[in-house]
Design a protein around this motif. Structure first.
Motif, short mmCIF file in Angstrom:
data_model
loop_
_atom_site.label_atom_id
_atom_site.label_comp_id
_atom_site.label_asym_id
_atom_site.label_seq_id
_atom_site.Cartn_x
_atom_site.Cartn_y
_atom_site.Cartn_z
N ARG A 382 0.87 -1.17 0.00
CA ARG A 382 0.00 0.00 0.00
C ARG A 382 0.91 1.23 0.00
O ARG A 382 1.82 1.33 0.82
CB ARG A 382 -0.92 0.02 1.22
N VAL A 383 0.63 2.16 -0.92
CA VAL A 383 1.53 3.29 -1.15
C VAL A 383 0.85 4.59 -0.74
O VAL A 383 -0.34 4.80 -1.04
CB VAL A 383 1.94 3.36 -2.63
N PHE A 384 1.60 5.47 -0.05
CA PHE A 384 1.14 6.81 0.32
C PHE A 384 2.14 7.82 -0.25
O PHE A 384 3.33 7.75 0.05
CB PHE A 384 1.06 6.96 1.84
N ARG A 385 1.68 8.74 -1.06
CA ARG A 385 2.56 9.71 -1.72
C ARG A 385 2.18 11.12 -1.27
O ARG A 385 1.00 11.49 -1.29
CB ARG A 385 2.44 9.57 -3.24
N LYS A 386 3.18 11.92 -0.87
CA LYS A 386 2.91 13.27 -0.39
C LYS A 386 4.08 14.18 -0.75
O LYS A 386 5.25 13.79 -0.67
CB LYS A 386 2.74 13.25 1.13
N GLU A 387 3.74 15.42 -1.12
CA GLU A 387 4.77 16.39 -1.46
C GLU A 387 5.38 16.96 -0.17
O GLU A 387 4.66 17.32 0.75
CB GLU A 387 4.18 17.52 -2.31
N ILE A 388 6.73 17.04 -0.12
CA ILE A 388 7.44 17.56 1.05
C ILE A 388 8.60 18.44 0.58
O ILE A 388 8.91 18.51 -0.62
CB ILE A 388 7.99 16.43 1.94
#
Length: 710
Positions: A382-388
């Protein structure tokens, strides 16, 4: 000159009277309209309004009052209030009614129970109506103040909580201080935290503000004055940090935040807080270390963490992510094409997401992928992608959670659900789900179709009540009414069902009720055909009736006693045998009617029977009849034990053998008399023989005597 009015004067008078009459009619209509409007207004309010005369009879009630008592307003007119109110309610109200009839207005609050059984608080106002100085009746208005009481109570609780919270904030001091135009300052409020932070009570600090201000570090005073003057000039919030000398001699850091309120006399009210920020200052000191710890936490995270650029270049990968794919280092990861790291299906979705991002289209930040490890194994992530921000530049943090085992569990769950569906389908009992809002089946298994003779499609389009007999419908309605009322009902219930071909079958139903938002939604249940059991029960009832008939008509006395000798059962035969009715026997200890010579033997008999757990038979006992005569009864009995082996009593039957006993005694008496007669006869013969022999001897002696005399 004549005193009679002229015709012209009469006509003028008539015109005036007609105008006055028209005006009176107009005033009457206006008054009627106003009265009707007033009544509509009165009937439109939620307040309970009445008018009563001096005899406490209703003259007027508004709609809200009538609805409270669930009657038509006209039904109340003319009735006494004592006939409408409950006795305890009227008893409380009568004192106030007497006061208002004496001319005193009355207002009070009371707790009442409404028609739904809920507790309410009301405010009642009684206002007398005077005619001159005499009271002609009184008005009542009753307002439901439950909500306002609840709000007041909530407000008091809220104020108490706020005060408690305020006084228990160890690191936050809440204050209000007034800065006068002459430069003096005075605290008007301080919470109890001042005791902890400054070592003085709120009362002491409000009496002498220098106890607070003298503790501010001398190097920070100028900074605070400057910040305060800026806040006054800009009418903005004052916020500053300064060092404060603690009562213990140490130094702490505090942050002050307050809002100015400008008064007409030139003074300024400051409402603010002092927050101890010593710990925050220390934390700022260790910020660089925490950043290093943050990087370490990413590196050691159990989740796979990867930092990628907008073009998909891997900038960072932690150990967990490399382990998921089976790579030793990030260089090995970069050297492997993306196509080889995904299963074909996941790679197709990967390229689709990449193209959408290039086109600026929306792509979910959470999704699942299937990857191919270096050793060829498949893992589900399960993948979680977020801009940082990474090294000061916008990048993307991607977290990977290995859900391979979870997928296996989900697959096992699907198999379990499939087995459950098969279980429902092939279960030996009827299983169903019903929606009570439509009274229609949601699902049924094949057994229910077999029971009723209807197909599944036919049942799904039928009303639940169509399957029940009239009596069973009433029973189900009663149960549903109790459920809707919040009452508890047994889970098991028996219904009589009418099949498609008209046959009646009995079924036992066990239901589990489904609620949604506290409201009854439906039920799931299990049904079993109990026709065979019903037939068995009917046969048992018939058998019991036959047994009762046999017992009641038996000529033998059938009885039961407890361990204390109290009769717990007796059939009617006891009246023919002992002269006492069954009702007189049951509940009493009748052992005193036994012959005293038989009492000891019967006690030994009962004790031996209980000990050996065996009965007795053909034991003859003597009982005293009601008329005083003796009756011989032949007794047969057995001990009774409960399931754990404890003696409960004895039961048995006694036969009246008095006639037989008397006949036996008469026969015995006759035999004894016969034996005595036979003995007398033998004695008589013996006596005759002796006499004969004696006569012979005497005759010879007599002859000899005569010869001697010759």
């Amino acid at each position: 000159m004549s005193s009679n009015p002229t015709l012209e004067a009469l006509e003028q008078r008539i015109i005036i009277l007609e105008e006055e009459l028209a005006k009176a009619r107009h005033d009457k209509e206006a008054l009627h309209e106003k009265a009707e409007m007033f009544e509509n207004i009165i009937n439109g309010v939620s307040m309970l309004i009445t008018y009563m005369d001096t005899e406490e009879r209703y003259v007027f009630v508004n709609r809200a009052y009538a609805q409270w008592y669930e009657v038509n307003p006209k039904q109340l007119i003319g009735k006494r209030v004592a006939d409408i109110l409950k006795p305890d309610v009227y008893e409380r109200a009568s004192h106030n009614i007497k006061k208002v009839l004496s001319g005193q207005p009355v207002s009070y609050e009371n707790r009442v129970i409404d028609k739904y059984g809920r507790e309410c608080f009301v405010r009642a106002n009684y206002e007398p109506r005077f005619s001159g100085e005499q009271v002609k009746g009184f008005y009542t208005s009753i307002v439901d103040i439950t909500e306002s009481r609840q709000i007041e109570e909530a407000l008091r609780e809220s104020e108490s909580r706020i005060q408690t919270i305020s006084n228990n904030l160890a690191d936050v001091m809440i204050y209000q201080v007034i800065a006068k135009s002459d430069g003096s300052r005075k605290f008007t409020y301080l919470n109890d935290t001042v005791r902890i932070l400054y070592g003085v009570s709120p009362e002491e600090a409000m009496a002498d503000s220098s106890l607070i201000y003298s503790r501010i570090h001398e190097d920070d005073i100028a900074y605070l004055i400057e910040a305060e003057e800026k806040a006054i000039k800009t009418a903005s919030r004052f916020k500053a940090e300064a060092r404060v000398k603690e009562p213990s001699g140490g130094i702490r850091w505090s942050m002050y935040s307050s809002t100015p309120t400008f008064m007409k006399d030139g003074s300024v009210y400051w409402n603010g807080i002092e927050l101890v920020i010593t710990e925050r200052k220390r934390m700022e000191e260790t910020l660089k270390k925490s950043e290093e710890n943050f990087r370490r936490s990413i590196e050691d995270s159990p989740l796979g963490v990867r930092i990628v650029s907008e073009t998909g270049e891997t900038l960072f990968a932690n150990r967990a992510f490399l382990d998921i794919l089976g790579y030793q280092n990030i260089e090995e990861l970069k050297a492997t094409p993306a196509k080889e790291r995904y299963t074909p299906e996941s790679y197709a979705k990967y390229t689709e997401r990449r193209e959408k991002r290039k086109q600026g289209k929306f792509v979910p930040s959470e999704y699942e992928v299937s990857i191919v490890r270096k050793d060829g194994g498949i893992r589900h992530l399960r993948v979680f992608r977020k801009e940082i921000l990474w090294s000061g530049n916008p990048q993307f943090q991607v977290l990977y959670d290995d859900i391979t085992e979870l997928k296996k569990v989900e697959e096992a769950l699907r198999e379990s659900e499939s087995r459950y569906r098969d279980l429902v389908k092939y279960a030996p009992s009827g299983i169903y789900e019903v929606d009570y809002e439509t009274n229609r089946f949601v699902s049924v298994n094949d057994v229910i179709c077999e029971y009723t003779g209807y197909t599944r499609d036919e049942l799904m389009n039928m009303n639940l009540f169509d399957l029940l007999t009239e009596e069973s419908r009433r029973l189900m309605i009663q149960r549903l009414e109790k459920l809707y009322a919040g009452e508890q009902i047994p889970h098991n219930v028996e219904y009589c069902i009418r099949t498609k071909d008209g046959e009646l079958i009995w079924a036992i139903l066990n239901a589990r009720y489904i609620y949604e938002g506290g409201r009854l939604k439906g039920a799931t249940g299990i049904i079993n055909n109990i026709n065979a059991r019903k037939k068995t029960e009917e046969a048992l009832r018939e058998s019991e009736e036959k047994l009762k008939s046999i017992i009641s008509t038996s000529q033998e006395w059938i009885w039961a006693i407890d361990t204390k000798g109290i009769h717990t059962f007796s059939n009617p035969a006891c009246e023919n045998i002992l002269g006492y009715r069954a009702e007189e026997i049951v509940g009493e200890n009748w052992q005193h009617l036994l012959h005293e010579e038989d009492m000891k033997s019967i006690e030994q008999l009962l004790s031996r029977s209980a000990e050996q757990k065996t009965g007795w038979s053909n034991v003859t006992l003597r009982w005293q009849h009601r008329d005083g005569t003796c009756r011989y009864l032949e007794s047969n009995g057995v001990p009774i034990f409960d399931t754990d082996g404890t003696l409960k009593g004895f039961q048995g039957s006694d036969r009246d053998i008095t006639e037989r006993k008397l006949a036996e005694e008469y026969q015995k008496s006759m035999q004894e008399r016969l034996q005595r007669a036979e003995k007398m006869e033998v004695l008589g013969r013996m006596a005759g023989k002796v006499a004969h022999d004696l006569n012979n001897v005497l005759g010879a002696l007599t002859g000899y005597s005569e010869l001697l005399l010759m």
